[in-house]
Each structure stands twice: as C-alpha cells, then as structure tokens.
Design an enzyme around this catalytic site. Structure first.
Site, short mmCIF file in Angstrom:
data_model
loop_
_atom_site.label_atom_id
_atom_site.label_comp_id
_atom_site.label_asym_id
_atom_site.label_seq_id
_atom_site.Cartn_x
_atom_site.Cartn_y
_atom_site.Cartn_z
N ASP A 21 0.69 -1.27 0.02
CA ASP A 21 -0.05 0.07 0.02
C ASP A 21 1.09 1.23 0.15
O ASP A 21 1.63 1.66 0.89
CB ASP A 21 -0.91 0.09 1.19
CG ASP A 21 -1.71 -1.05 1.54
OD1 ASP A 21 -1.20 -2.34 1.78
OD2 ASP A 21 -2.83 -1.08 1.30
N GLU A 52 -4.63 2.15 -3.47
CA GLU A 52 -5.85 2.54 -2.81
C GLU A 52 -5.96 3.60 -1.89
O GLU A 52 -6.78 4.29 -1.53
CB GLU A 52 -6.62 1.33 -2.15
CG GLU A 52 -6.03 0.95 -1.14
CD GLU A 52 -7.06 0.53 0.11
OE1 GLU A 52 -8.12 0.34 -0.04
OE2 GLU A 52 -6.58 0.20 1.22
N ASN A 53 -4.62 3.97 -1.44
CA ASN A 53 -4.24 4.98 -0.26
C ASN A 53 -3.38 6.10 -1.14
O ASN A 53 -2.97 7.09 -0.39
CB ASN A 53 -3.60 4.48 0.82
CG ASN A 53 -4.39 3.24 1.51
OD1 ASN A 53 -3.80 2.17 1.65
ND2 ASN A 53 -5.47 3.61 1.70
N ASN A 80 -10.39 -1.36 -0.49
CA ASN A 80 -11.80 -0.86 -0.23
C ASN A 80 -11.81 0.71 -0.26
O ASN A 80 -13.02 1.13 -0.25
CB ASN A 80 -11.89 -1.12 1.66
CG ASN A 80 -10.65 -0.91 2.17
OD1 ASN A 80 -9.59 -1.35 2.20
ND2 ASN A 80 -10.81 -0.01 3.15
N HIS A 81 -10.55 1.44 -0.30
CA HIS A 81 -10.63 2.86 -0.50
C HIS A 81 -10.64 3.15 -1.88
O HIS A 81 -10.83 4.52 -2.31
CB HIS A 81 -9.68 3.68 0.01
CG HIS A 81 -9.67 3.73 1.67
ND1 HIS A 81 -10.62 3.98 2.30
CD2 HIS A 81 -8.73 3.19 2.70
CE1 HIS A 81 -10.61 3.88 3.72
NE2 HIS A 81 -9.34 3.50 3.92
N HIS A 163 -6.30 -8.15 -0.68
CA HIS A 163 -6.34 -7.07 0.04
C HIS A 163 -7.29 -7.39 1.17
O HIS A 163 -8.45 -7.54 1.14
CB HIS A 163 -6.99 -5.92 -0.79
CG HIS A 163 -6.97 -4.80 -0.12
ND1 HIS A 163 -5.87 -3.69 -0.19
CD2 HIS A 163 -7.55 -3.83 0.66
CE1 HIS A 163 -5.87 -2.82 0.70
NE2 HIS A 163 -7.16 -2.69 0.92
N HIS A 188 -3.41 -4.17 2.72
CA HIS A 188 -4.30 -3.62 3.68
C HIS A 188 -3.97 -3.16 5.19
O HIS A 188 -4.23 -2.19 5.73
CB HIS A 188 -5.79 -4.32 3.62
CG HIS A 188 -6.95 -3.81 4.36
ND1 HIS A 188 -7.53 -2.65 4.08
CD2 HIS A 188 -7.23 -4.02 5.61
CE1 HIS A 188 -8.11 -2.18 5.04
NE2 HIS A 188 -8.13 -3.01 5.94
N HIS A 190 -1.07 -2.51 6.27
CA HIS A 190 0.17 -1.69 6.33
C HIS A 190 1.14 -1.99 7.33
O HIS A 190 2.13 -1.33 7.45
CB HIS A 190 -0.28 -0.31 6.54
CG HIS A 190 -1.25 0.52 5.73
ND1 HIS A 190 -1.73 1.84 5.75
CD2 HIS A 190 -2.16 -0.18 4.89
CE1 HIS A 190 -2.63 2.02 4.82
NE2 HIS A 190 -2.92 1.00 4.20
FE FE2 Z 1 -7.44 -1.25 2.44
#
Ligand code: FE2
Length: 273
Positions: A21, A52-53, A80-81, A163, A188, A190
């Site tokens: 991530d 995603e981040n 998810n983001h 993830h 996910h 991190h």
């Molecule tokens: Fe995530």
C-alpha cells in the site's frame, strides 16, 4: 524435463516487484523517486503496486495514477478505498491497468483482472478483497476460483493481491490458490509480516507486504491524532504522518514456463527524499 529444457528455464525467469500500500504523499514520492533505480538494481520485469491510499490516504486521482504509470509502475491494484474519489470511476473504466477487487459486485466499474504482455510473455494480475472485518463483498474464494479458470492456460505467470484485514483469510487464500497462481501477497494492514515462503505447489506467499509511506505514525496517520481517537469519544481528523519513510515490497522470481515461483524476498527500504 530434458537437460536442455532445464537449462533454458534457468534463463526464463520473470522478476516481479510488488509494492505494498502506497500511502499519501510520502509513499507516492518514494515510489516516484525510486522506482527506476529499483527496476534497474533488481532487474525488474513487472512492477505492481497497491494504489488505494495514494491520494492523502484515500483512493487515487487520475493525474496521480498517470504520473505513477509514467514513472515505471506497470499495474496498480487497490482495495476498499478505491472509490473514495469519484473521479476514479470514469478513469478505472478506461484504464485497464488500474484494478479494483474482482469480487466486488457485478456492474462495478473497472476490472479485477489484467492480462498483458511483459518481455514477450503474457502475465495476469488479479486483485481480491477479504470479507473478515471488511466491508461487504462477494466470496473472494469463489471469485478467485472463477478468475483462475478464466485465465488462458498459456498465461502461466499469475500475480494475486489479496487485500484483507485478517491474516487467517489471507493464509487461507494462499493455500486455496497454491499451484494455480505464481504469487499471493497481502495488502491492507500496512504492517509487513515476516512469513514469506514458497508453498508446496509453487506459489510464493506473504501475508502482508506492508506500507510504502511514513512509518512514524499509525499505519500512515499522525500518531497523536490516532491516539486521541482511541482515547476519546470525540472524533478528530487524523492527518497523514511524515518521516521514517520506507518502501515495503516483495521481490518474486517466477519460472515463465511453469508459472511456479522460484523465490520471494521481502524488501523494507528506508527512503529519504
Ligand atoms: Fe485497504
């Protein structure tokens, strides 16, 4: 296998870099500044990162994605983001190298599978999302099974980003796909885990690659803000942390003829801008 085949397969190795991530500006800058060096130093054929981040911790914008692709990233996975920024919806619908989880509902913009060519060899990258302590999604195991069956048999090099929050769900996915894909690596949380290995049927596995971003806080956020949120009923916006930037990634060697992984190494590289 003939001796000749054995010799030739020694040279048919695809080296894949999977970056965990990439969080906010510190992670983004680290990738932009280092990806070419990493590609050259480790002779990378395919560079994948979880995106995603990227934009302040939430999703990615089209301009940031274009910048990362131009810098040397080949394929991006997410989680998810991914749809936290609305502008990603039309972008992901036309940019096939930015993936969203394959087990999102039918009709979700974008795709969870990319099949392309790297140095003359076709490769597949798949993105899945877990369900334990996560938002609603279809069964990742059933969908993984469908995705694997949909990949043409001649596409032997297959990379999966799982993830997910729960280590157990990711370990289970590793075993579920062992021998059917080249690698299953997690994102996910991190937080990098130290359990990299080659499973018995040839799949490289790592529960979580870890975060590329600032490690001075709590999974990419300012530590005082997060502690305040844990110790108070009041809500307090958590800013992105800065400092102690690291690139967390997995370096995976795959036999291009068989799709079996030969090696997996964890990377946890300090980065000073
Ligand atoms: Fe995530």
């Amino acid at each position: 296998m003939s001796l000749l085949t054995g010799y030739s397969s020694l040279f048919l190795t695809m080296r894949i870099l999977v970056i965990g991530d990439v969080v906010a500006r510190p992670g983004r800058i680290a990738v932009l500044e280092r990806i070419q060096d990493l590609r050259e130093q480790h002779h990378i054929d395919l560079a994948v990162m979880n995106a995603e981040n990227v934009a302040g911790g939430f999703s990615i914008t089209p301009s940031l994605a274009d910048e990362l692709f131009a810098s040397g990233i080949d394929v991006m996975t997410s989680g998810n983001h991914i749809f936290d920024k609305r502008e990603v919806i039309p972008y992901i619908a036309r940019q096939e190298r930015l993936l969203r989880p394959a087990n999102y509902p039918l009709g979700t913009p974008g795709s969870g599978l990319w099949i392309g060519e790297v140095k003359g060899t076709r490769v597949a990258v798949c993105n899945l999302i877990g369900r334990v302590f996560m938002g609603p999604a279809d069964d990742p195991f059933r969908v993984a099974d469908e995705v694997v069956k949909s990949i043409p048999p001649e596409v032997r090099v297959r990379v999966v980003d799982m993830h997910a929050e729960a280590t157990s769900e990711k370990v289970a996915m590793g075993w579920f796909l062992d021998g059917r894909v080249s690698s299953v690596t997690g994102t996910h949380t991190h937080v990098q885990t130290a359990d990299e290995r080659i499973l018995p049927s040839g799949t490289a596995y790592l529960t979580d690659i870890g975060m590329t971003g600032s490690h001075s806080g709590v999974i990419g956020m300012n530590r005082e803000d997060v502690i305040a949120r844990f110790t108070s009923v009041t809500t307090r916006r958590a800013e992105n942390s800065t400092g102690d930037t690291r690139i967390c990634a997995a370096l995976i060697d795959v036999d291009e003829e068989t799709g079996r992984a030969r090696d997996i190494k964890r990377l946890n590289l300090p980065h000073e801008s």
